[in-house]
Design an enzyme around this catalytic site. Structure first.
Site, PDB file in Angstrom:
ATOM      1  N   SER A 271      70.623  87.067  46.207  1.00 12.17           N
ATOM      2  CA  SER A 271      70.409  85.648  45.957  1.00 12.17           C
ATOM      3  C   SER A 271      71.672  84.828  46.225  1.00 12.17           C
ATOM      4  O   SER A 271      72.251  84.945  47.294  1.00 12.17           O
ATOM      5  CB  SER A 271      69.899  85.489  44.526  1.00 12.17           C
ATOM      6  OG  SER A 271      69.133  84.338  44.423  1.00 12.17           O
ATOM      7  N   HIS A 412      61.481  88.135  43.708  1.00  7.37           N
ATOM      8  CA  HIS A 412      62.910  87.910  43.924  1.00  7.37           C
ATOM      9  C   HIS A 412      63.702  88.850  43.020  1.00  7.37           C
ATOM     10  O   HIS A 412      63.805  88.614  41.820  1.00  7.37           O
ATOM     11  CB  HIS A 412      63.182  86.448  43.558  1.00  7.37           C
ATOM     12  CG  HIS A 412      64.563  85.984  43.823  1.00  7.37           C
ATOM     13  ND1 HIS A 412      65.065  85.803  45.088  1.00  7.37           N
ATOM     14  CD2 HIS A 412      65.566  85.631  42.978  1.00  7.37           C
ATOM     15  CE1 HIS A 412      66.308  85.352  45.008  1.00  7.37           C
ATOM     16  NE2 HIS A 412      66.634  85.242  43.738  1.00  7.37           N
TER      17      HIS A 412
HETATM   18  C1  GTR Z   1      67.966  79.513  42.941  1.00  6.92           C
HETATM   19  C2  GTR Z   1      68.526  78.854  44.173  1.00  6.92           C
HETATM   20  C3  GTR Z   1      68.544  79.836  45.278  1.00  6.92           C
HETATM   21  C4  GTR Z   1      69.086  81.200  44.864  1.00  6.92           C
HETATM   22  C5  GTR Z   1      68.805  81.538  43.424  1.00  6.92           C
HETATM   23  C6  GTR Z   1      69.660  82.617  42.773  1.00  6.92           C
HETATM   24  O1  GTR Z   1      67.636  78.695  41.919  1.00  6.92           O
HETATM   25  O2  GTR Z   1      67.715  77.752  44.474  1.00  6.92           O
HETATM   26  O3  GTR Z   1      69.234  79.300  46.398  1.00  6.92           O
HETATM   27  O4  GTR Z   1      70.403  81.370  45.185  1.00  6.92           O
HETATM   28  O5  GTR Z   1      68.914  80.463  42.578  1.00  6.92           O
HETATM   29  O6  GTR Z   1      70.835  82.782  43.049  1.00  6.92           O
HETATM   30  O7  GTR Z   1      69.078  83.248  41.921  1.00  6.92           O
END
Ligand code: GTR
Length: 435
Positions: A271, A412
């Site tokens: 992420s 995710h």
């Molecule tokens: C989210 C963000 C993403 C991603 C994520 C993370 O809210 O919009 O770009 O990086 O966080 O790091 O979990």
């Protein structure tokens, strides 16, 4: 598809770290319809700023690569300082019989300026006991402290600031014993060690707390002559730059550790920390393999594709991640002089791996695949095969040679499946694969 976004925002564990919330109106406006993607043409990595074509690996390395790196520094991640003078490493924890004798656990405190009251970070390192030394290694930052990557009770509990999170056992800005092993599934420490790799990690908050004012108590202020009063220029480094810089300093340490083959270090991240591993790999060519797990916007996903998170959203919610100039592209991403396929191309000819997940539409899995695809011409200059497929593969079908890719079924996250692919990829490129 649209219905997934609010869930992703509310429940994704790392999103809980977010600074500013994304407004409901912006969420409604997010495009998840492939038919509505209207992408401006991508900049051609193989054309010099002067307009001349790049036709050899030498011209890429000597001329075009420095131009592309400069464009990312000036417009996206900012400029980071080099290795500091006087940096000191100290082994502050050592156990030769960690993980039931499977590994040696080391904790290394890095004093960036050599001063004990100055900025520092703690590297947690496991080295497989059974393997012939020196061993290749994985290196990545973690979200909640080193003590969360495994339930090994010998890991020192982080005392650094972190955002309160009941599930993660963080109360009043500090970790509690409850958070031990909280991210075990994401790190698969024993599996990695059993495969003959060392694995190292650092809490990203050791480098800079992840919120808009985090820099004031982090590395960027500590290394600036104006400290917390620094006025940042448009191309100064952001938090991603600071986190990536920390990974390079960890590699400085690994180069001194006789158990580690520092020429075989794979840098990885998930992420926002996947964006960070990509920037670390682009800006520091000592990293031999670069892995991005669900890195999305500002990471592997193409900026010009209007799908999922956009430049407008990310620069509003997380302005501190990038250099100040990046926000000026918020509503006109097509005017950015670079796009993220060129970030992938900066890894060439080193192996790079991009991973996506089916339920992570916010990160634009197809845009992540396409940045790998559009980096292929640069790998071709080095006669290195890229993805080896014309289009995005079906879920759970890893592809690629020097550019690896998979779309995992699920959300995710980083799972055992993801690790399995990274280990196979590293085996192949580090010459450990069974003949
Ligand atoms: C989210 C963000 C993403 C991603 C994520 C993370 O809210 O919009 O770009 O990086 O966080 O790091 O979990």
């Amino acid at each position: 598809m649209n219905s997934r976004l609010p869930l992703r925002i509310l429940f994704c564990s790392t999103a809980l770290l977010s600074a500013a919330p994304v407004h409901a109106a912006e969420r409604r406006d997010v495009n998840y319809d492939e038919a509505k993607v209207n992408m401006a043409p991508l900049p051609d990595p193989l054309v010099l700023n002067s307009g001349k074509p790049v036709t050899s690996s030498r011209a890429w390395t000597k001329q075009r690569r420095p131009e592309v790196l400069e464009l990312f520094q000036a417009n996206v991640y900012g400029r980071s300082p080099g290795k500091p003078k006087g940096m000191k490493f100290e082994i502050t924890g050592l156990d030769h019989l960690a993980l039931d004798g499977l590994a040696t656990r080391k904790e290394i405190t890095v004093w960036f300026t050599g001063k004990k009251d100055g900025p520092k970070m703690t590297i947690l390192l496991y080295v497989p006991n059974g393997a012939k030394k020196p061993v290749p290694a994985f290196l990545g930052l973690n979200f909640y402290g080193n003590h969360t990557v495994d339930s090994d009770p010998g890991i020192t509990l982080s005392t650094a600031w972190m955002r309160d999170n009941k599930d993660a056992g963080v109360v009043n800005g500090r970790a509690t014993d409850k958070s031990r092993g909280f991210q075990t599934s994401r790190w698969q420490i024993e599996k990695v060690v059993r495969r003959g790799y060392a694995t190292a990690t650092i809490y990203y908050g050791d480098l800079e707390p992840d919120h808009a004012d985090g820099w004031k108590t982090g590395l960027r202020a500590a290394l600036s002559k104006d400290g917390a009063n620094t006025l940042w220029k448009p191309d100064d480094w952001g938090a991603i730059g600071a986190w990536a810089w920390g990974l390079s300093r960890a590699l400085d340490y690994l180069e001194t550790d006789k158990d580690i083959n520092a020429k075989q270090v794979a840098v990885h991240g998930h992420s926002r920390l996947g964006k960070t591993s990509l920037w670390a790999g682009a800006s520091d060519e000592r990293f031999a393999i670069v892995i991005s797990n669900d890195s999305g916007e500002g990471g592997a996903a193409l900026t010009r594709r209007d799908f999922g998170e956009t430049t407008a959203i990310i620069t509003k919610a997380f302005p501190h991640w990038f250099c100040p100039r990046y926000a000026t592209y918020a509503s006109n991403a097509p005017t950015l002089p670079v796009d993220q396929h060129e970030l992938i191309a900066l890894m060439a000819p080193r192996p790079v791996y991009i991973a996506s997940a089916t339920e992570d539409q916010w990160a634009d899995p197809r845009g992540e695949f396409l940045s790998g695809k559009n980096a292929e011409p640069v790998y071709a200059l080095f006669k290195k095969a890229g993805l080896g497929v014309a289009d995005q593969p079906a879920a759970d079908h890893p592809v690629g040679n020097f550019i690896g890719y998979h779309l995992r079924t699920g959300k995710h996250d980083i799972t055992e499946f993801d690790w399995e692919q990274y280990l196979n990829f590293a085996d192949r490129h580090f010459g450990k694969a069974k003949k």
